[in-house]
Design an enzyme around this catalytic site. Structure first.
Site, PDB file in Angstrom:
ATOM      1  N   GLU A  45       0.804  -1.161  -0.157  1.00 34.37           N
ATOM      2  CA  GLU A  45       0.089   0.024   0.123  1.00 34.37           C
ATOM      3  C   GLU A  45       0.861   1.143   0.022  1.00 34.37           C
ATOM      4  O   GLU A  45       2.071   1.190   0.339  1.00 34.37           O
ATOM      5  CB  GLU A  45      -1.015  -0.011   1.121  1.00 34.37           C
ATOM      6  CG  GLU A  45      -2.035   1.117   1.092  1.00 34.37           C
ATOM      7  CD  GLU A  45      -2.927   1.059   2.281  1.00 34.37           C
ATOM      8  OE1 GLU A  45      -3.914   1.910   2.320  1.00 34.37           O
ATOM      9  OE2 GLU A  45      -2.963  -0.055   3.125  1.00 34.37           O
ATOM     10  N   ASN A 192     -12.590  -1.412  -1.166  1.00 34.73           N
ATOM     11  CA  ASN A 192     -11.820  -1.861  -0.052  1.00 34.73           C
ATOM     12  C   ASN A 192     -12.300  -1.498   1.302  1.00 34.73           C
ATOM     13  O   ASN A 192     -12.760  -0.238   1.488  1.00 34.73           O
ATOM     14  CB  ASN A 192     -10.336  -1.551  -0.019  1.00 34.73           C
ATOM     15  CG  ASN A 192      -9.512  -1.800   1.331  1.00 34.73           C
ATOM     16  OD1 ASN A 192      -9.224  -2.729   1.513  1.00 34.73           O
ATOM     17  ND2 ASN A 192      -9.430  -0.750   2.015  1.00 34.73           N
ATOM     18  N   GLU A 193     -12.654  -2.275   2.215  1.00 33.93           N
ATOM     19  CA  GLU A 193     -13.332  -1.907   3.306  1.00 33.93           C
ATOM     20  C   GLU A 193     -14.251  -0.852   3.243  1.00 33.93           C
ATOM     21  O   GLU A 193     -14.348   0.284   3.742  1.00 33.93           O
ATOM     22  CB  GLU A 193     -12.159  -1.286   4.165  1.00 33.93           C
ATOM     23  CG  GLU A 193     -11.168  -2.459   4.985  1.00 33.93           C
ATOM     24  CD  GLU A 193     -10.361  -2.041   5.918  1.00 33.93           C
ATOM     25  OE1 GLU A 193     -10.064  -1.073   6.474  1.00 33.93           O
ATOM     26  OE2 GLU A 193      -9.352  -2.894   6.591  1.00 33.93           O
ATOM     27  N   TYR A 259      -6.777  -8.770  11.919  1.00 31.97           N
ATOM     28  CA  TYR A 259      -5.456  -8.382  12.442  1.00 31.97           C
ATOM     29  C   TYR A 259      -5.529  -9.041  13.754  1.00 31.97           C
ATOM     30  O   TYR A 259      -6.318  -8.899  14.490  1.00 31.97           O
ATOM     31  CB  TYR A 259      -5.389  -6.924  12.574  1.00 31.97           C
ATOM     32  CG  TYR A 259      -5.122  -6.275  11.096  1.00 31.97           C
ATOM     33  CD1 TYR A 259      -3.809  -6.497  10.544  1.00 31.97           C
ATOM     34  CD2 TYR A 259      -6.194  -5.851  10.328  1.00 31.97           C
ATOM     35  CE1 TYR A 259      -3.569  -5.696   9.268  1.00 31.97           C
ATOM     36  CE2 TYR A 259      -5.889  -5.241   8.954  1.00 31.97           C
ATOM     37  CZ  TYR A 259      -4.705  -5.368   8.372  1.00 31.97           C
ATOM     38  OH  TYR A 259      -4.288  -4.892   7.361  1.00 31.97           O
ATOM     39  N   GLU A 315      -6.172  -9.132   3.966  1.00 31.45           N
ATOM     40  CA  GLU A 315      -5.233  -8.391   4.798  1.00 31.45           C
ATOM     41  C   GLU A 315      -5.488  -9.238   6.130  1.00 31.45           C
ATOM     42  O   GLU A 315      -6.262  -9.441   6.744  1.00 31.45           O
ATOM     43  CB  GLU A 315      -6.003  -6.912   5.253  1.00 31.45           C
ATOM     44  CG  GLU A 315      -5.631  -5.904   4.114  1.00 31.45           C
ATOM     45  CD  GLU A 315      -6.261  -4.534   4.482  1.00 31.45           C
ATOM     46  OE1 GLU A 315      -5.979  -3.976   5.528  1.00 31.45           O
ATOM     47  OE2 GLU A 315      -6.654  -3.706   3.574  1.00 31.45           O
ATOM     48  N   GLN A 364       2.202  -5.685   5.843  1.00 28.35           N
ATOM     49  CA  GLN A 364       2.360  -5.448   4.384  1.00 28.35           C
ATOM     50  C   GLN A 364       3.953  -5.836   4.008  1.00 28.35           C
ATOM     51  O   GLN A 364       4.736  -6.307   4.908  1.00 28.35           O
ATOM     52  CB  GLN A 364       2.148  -4.140   4.000  1.00 28.35           C
ATOM     53  CG  GLN A 364       0.697  -3.794   4.408  1.00 28.35           C
ATOM     54  CD  GLN A 364       0.297  -2.323   3.797  1.00 28.35           C
ATOM     55  OE1 GLN A 364       1.124  -1.747   3.185  1.00 28.35           O
ATOM     56  NE2 GLN A 364      -0.731  -1.746   4.100  1.00 28.35           N
TER      57      GLN A 364
END
Length: 512
Positions: A45, A192-193, A259, A315, A364
């Site tokens: 990103e 995204n999201e 996460y 992610e 990432q």
């Protein structure tokens, strides 16, 4: 043999004073599913120094580079056999307007990266730079499209620009900018999201938007798009339910973000300064991804019993406090053996559900969150997580082998039970079996017996990743503190494989 479709995880609790023994039975002929190589995907990103200074320094940099890409980073990533790379975000994707990143670099407008620290970016790394990087790495590009602040026309033209070989306006613009032949772009994320930084949408609204955007993202000249809907954040099962009901087969994949974040005491905490309780809490939170994945899969199975829609965990990883003295908006964190365990345990989980999980992207690739690589000026460091991906790459496109595992487990903060051993096994095209093992226990050796159902074992090789303490990491002054070594703790005895796993160690065995 018992039913071997799926995986048996039989974990028993022993008393605190019991011998630390464990056993595994692997079914070498029971595997039916292929572990998709795309489970080992990466994520880049526009965030901090992931792109600028991490992957890209430009052709005029004093740092050795190949067409503007850092040569050291490029070579390190080639070693991992990266299957796919997701770009340009993340939250950045829904503020990125692709036309700002094409054409002569001196003519590209600057932009403010509002999501990540207010950094001014010059757009010198754009569509050509990303897709050319993917060609150099030999990986599939995964484009994250702008739905939050973009338009249907904008995304449709981007697809045309990248993939059309015809005499079309966008294809001719690409040729004008120096690229004659179209790229092959398989993976396309439609937003995204979208529940958060991608537009704060309701699932019903996003479902309708997806249908509209996806309609106009067309297949050109033999390029076949695999369209991925913006899916849920960890425990939001209603989002998955709504999208499966309202989009269904119009999508090829549905994303999920998870996460390992927020310590048991309510803060993220330091990436390097933590206590054993923090470590065990992290293992519990990491392993909770299995329950989350199972629940999302159950919803998907209700609407898609043939499993045509892939679950894309695009992610995942750890999220700690940024390193002292760095920009909080750049998410630069160190990477210890604790992070290596999160990677190993998570990948072992993903292997079990490869009939539905078709992609995963750790967050990432360089200098951000749980990265493979850290850079500082001309210096580069490979992280413990990098070495897990290097050791585990043998599982890519191999046949997943079901197994039974019996080991001790430990109750940790957050009311979670953590097995002290994690394992996964696969068989490659040459019939070689690979077994990945992790001894989560910080203090005790695990003596492990492995039964391959009577299969003759001719040769065993292995690699081990371990260190003196779980807090150890590689730094620019000491870049090789944590590094794999040869492993000789596996012996054949009476047709069984006996393995001595040191405390806090990760091992991958090659069995012939």
């Amino acid at each position: 043999m018992k039913n071997v479709i799926g995986i048996f995880a039989l974990v028993f609790t022993f008393s605190a004073f019991a011998q630390k023994d464990a056993s595994i039975r692997i079914y070498p002929d029971g595997g039916k599913q292929i572990i998709s190589k795309h489970i080992y995907g990466q994520f880049a990103e526009h965030l901090g120094s992931c792109i600028y200074g991490g992957l890209w320094v430009g052709e005029d940099s004093d740092i050795p580079n190949t067409q503007g890409y850092r040569t050291d980073v490029l070579n390190a990533l080639k070693e991992l056999r990266i299957p796919n790379l997701r770009w340009p975000g993340g939250c950045f994707a829904d503020e990125y307007h692709w036309m700002d990143g094409i054409g002569p670099k001196q003519n590209r407008p600057k932009m403010v990266n509002n999501n990540w620290g207010g950094t001014i970016e010059d757009n010198s790394f754009g569509t050509h730079e990303f897709l050319n990087l993917c060609e150099l790495l030999g990986c599939e590009p995964y484009i994250s499209g702008n739905v939050g602040s973009g338009t249907v026309e904008e995304l449709a033209k981007w697809v045309e620009y990248m993939t059309s070989d015809g005499d079309s306006p966008m294809a001719n613009l690409r040729r004008k900018n120096g690229r004659d032949k179209a790229w092959k772009v398989k993976f396309l994320g439609v937003g995204n999201e979208s529940w958060g930084c991608g537009g704060s949408m309701r699932p019903e609204y996003y479902a309708d938007l997806y249908r509209r955007y996806a309609t106009y993202c067309r297949n050109y000249d033999g390029n076949q798009l695999f369209k991925i809907a913006s899916g849920a954040s960890d425990y939001d099962y209603n989002w998955t339910e709504t999208l499966m009901k309202n989009i269904g087969g119009r999508m090829n994949g549905l994303s999920l973000h998870y996460y390992t974040v927020t310590g048991w005491n309510g803060s993220k905490g330091s990436a390097t300064q933590f206590e054993p309780d923090d470590y065990y809490w992290t293992m519990g939170k990491c392993l909770e991804i299995e329950d989350v994945v199972r629940k999302h899969i159950a919803i998907m199975d209700k609407y898609d019993p043939r499993k045509n829609v892939g679950l894309m965990v695009d992610e995942w990883g750890t999220w700690w406090d940024t390193e002292p003295g760095t920009n909080p908006g750049h998410l630069f964190q160190q990477n210890t053996m604790r992070d290596a365990f999160v990677a190993a345990l998570t990948l072992n989980v993903f292997h079990k559900y490869t009939d539905r999980i078709k992609m995963a992207n750790i967050a990432q690739i360089v200098n951000v969150l749980q990265s493979m690589i850290l850079t500082k000026g001309p210096k580069m460091v490979l992280t413990p997580t990098y070495y897990v991906f290097d050791m585990y790459k043998v599982h890519q496109e191999a046949t997943y082998l079901p197994l039974d595992l019996i080991c001790e487990k430990r109750m940790v903060k957050g009311n979670r039970e953590v097995p002290m051993v994690s394992a996964s096994a696969s068989k490659d095209a040459n019939g070689i079996i690979h077994v990945s093992l992790a001894n989560v226990d910080l203090e005790n050796v695990q003596t492990l017996s492995i039964d391959l159902e009577g299969r003759k074992i001719n040769q065993v090789n292995g690699r081990i990743l371990s260190s003196a303490t779980i807090n150890d990491c590689n730094t620019f002054d000491h870049p090789d503190k944590v590094k794999p070594q040869g492993f000789d703790g596996a012996k054949v005895k009476k047709g069984m494989l006996e393995v001595t796993l040191p405390a806090q160690s990760i091992v991958v065995l090659e069995i012939r």
